[in-house]
Design an enzyme around this catalytic site. Structure first.
Site, PDB file in Angstrom:
ATOM      1  CB  SER A 207      -4.021   7.292   8.133  1.00 38.65           C
ATOM      2  OG  SER A 207      -4.181   5.933   8.198  1.00 38.65           O
TER       3      SER A 207
ATOM      4  N   GLY B 210     -12.734   6.944   6.380  1.00 40.55           N
ATOM      5  CA  GLY B 210     -12.049   5.906   5.975  1.00 40.55           C
ATOM      6  C   GLY B 210     -11.223   5.590   7.000  1.00 40.55           C
ATOM      7  CG  HIS B 211      -8.618   1.978   6.520  1.00 44.66           C
ATOM      8  ND1 HIS B 211      -7.840   0.937   5.955  1.00 44.66           N
ATOM      9  CD2 HIS B 211      -7.861   2.966   5.873  1.00 44.66           C
ATOM     10  CE1 HIS B 211      -7.019   1.227   5.086  1.00 44.66           C
ATOM     11  NE2 HIS B 211      -6.981   2.593   4.890  1.00 44.66           N
ATOM     12  CG  ASN B 212      -6.047   2.462  10.689  1.00 43.46           C
ATOM     13  OD1 ASN B 212      -6.142   1.710   9.639  1.00 43.46           O
ATOM     14  ND2 ASN B 212      -5.783   2.242  11.789  1.00 43.46           N
TER      15      ASN B 212
END
Length: 348
Positions: free
Chosen positions: A257, A237-239
């Site tokens: 994250s 997933g993002h970050n």
């Protein structure tokens, strides 16, 4: 396909080796499928019977492998690694084919030396492709994407805007790098999309499996550290910040994250809740669900994931529950019988 004598192969692994055996080796194989011109390996004494039954010209075995009589074996410190090195000699090298006439390369893209671009591949404007990269058929390199040297982008993979890849990165078929992260906020009466304007940074020598997805950061970067290997159908997933030399096995799903420390291993189908930290050198067993931070150098397993030994004790206790329930019922019957006897005595 190249051909080597057995002693030529021995000298490649051990430069000081001497010998002039003229046994020709045409390739490598498993013990079961070996023929008189291939090499196989066995890294465990339990495989002695298979070694003796194999038709291989020679078998790589550990130095302490049992005696095999006249059976030709090649004793080395690490048979699996020696076998890997020999296998690499027989892997067909891709010829540099240049830019195919049916490829689409934007004039504003910058290509290094000896780059191969297959039919129907697209390289967008301002993209930078390093020396000796190979772009497979139907692959897409988005605007402003940067590829380091000797990258391999296989058929139909998509490297979307915001991605920066290091050297020798391999992206297998149908993988997608830098798709939008899953970001929405509730606004009045609908889920409103949050612009994903960050980037994806992938280190040197990373391999990304078929149909895997690594999301673009909302802000900042999604990072994959050097040497990390990602299996097929994995989602990052993002970050997220995935460390160096991490292993992510098939169908791992990591929410946004999340931080994963160097040299950690996540087994197949592990799911990780967002905004957690998984320590360095940690192993999470297959099908586990990570719901809280995990320290360094531990082995976790289960749903929710917890210390492996504790989880095994709980599993063992759960397996005894049917017998415990049976014992409790028998005790209840005995108590009722004794009560009945006491009541009869009181009445008398």
């Amino acid at each position: 396909m190249p051909t080597y004598t057995l002693d030529q192969l021995a000298r490649l692994l051990t430069p000081g080796h001497t010998g002039d055996a003229d046994i020709l080796i045409h390739g490598v194989s498993s013990l079961e499928e070996a023929t008189g011109d291939t090499i196989a390996f066995a890294d465990d004494a339990k495989m002695l019977d298979k070694v003796m039954a194999s038709q291989a010209a020679a078998v790589l075995v550990p130095v302490d492998f049992p005696d095999t009589g006249e059976r030709l074996v090649w004793r080395v410190d690490k048979p699996r690694i020696a076998f890997l090195k020999i296998t690499e000699l027989y892997v067909k090298k891709h010829a540099r084919e240049g830019i195919h006439e049916k490829a689409s390369v934007d004039p504003a893209a910058r290509l290094g030396e000896d780059v191969s671009v297959a039919p129907c591949a697209v390289i967008s404007q301002q993209a930078v492709v390093g020396d000796r990269c190979r772009i497979g058929p139907g692959a897409f390199i988005g605007e402003g994407v940067v590829l380091g040297k000797e990258c391999i982008i296989e058929a139909n993979a998509a490297i979307l805007p915001g991605a920066i890849l290091g050297d020798r990165v391999i992206v297998h078929s149908n993988a997608t790098i830098s798709a939008d992260g899953f970001g929405f906020v509730w606004m009045d009466d609908h889920h409103h999309k949050v612009p994903q304007i960050g980037r994806v940074e992938i280190g040197d020598d990373v391999e990304i499996g078929a149909s895997s997805c690594i999301d673009r950061a909302t802000l900042g970067a999604t990072r994959i550290g050097k040497g990390t290997k990602i299996d097929n159908q994995v989602h990052v997933g993002h970050n997220c910040d995935i460390g160096e030399h991490v292993i992510l096995v098939a169908q791992v799903g990591i929410s946004g994250s999340v931080s994963v420390g160097d040299h950690s291993v996540l087994g197949g189908k592990v799911g990780v809740v967002g905004h957690l930290k998984i320590g360095s050198g940690t192993t999470v067993g297959g099908r586990s669900t990570v719901t809280k931070d995990i320290p360094d150098k531990v082995h976790y397993w289960g749903t929710p994931a917890r210390d492996f030994r504790k989880a095994m004790r709980e599993q063992a206790a759960a397996a005894r529950l049917p017998d415990l329930v049976k014992q409790v019922k028998e005790m209840q019957k005995e108590i009722e019988r004794l009560r009945a006897l006491m009541t009869e005595q009181d009445d008398s």
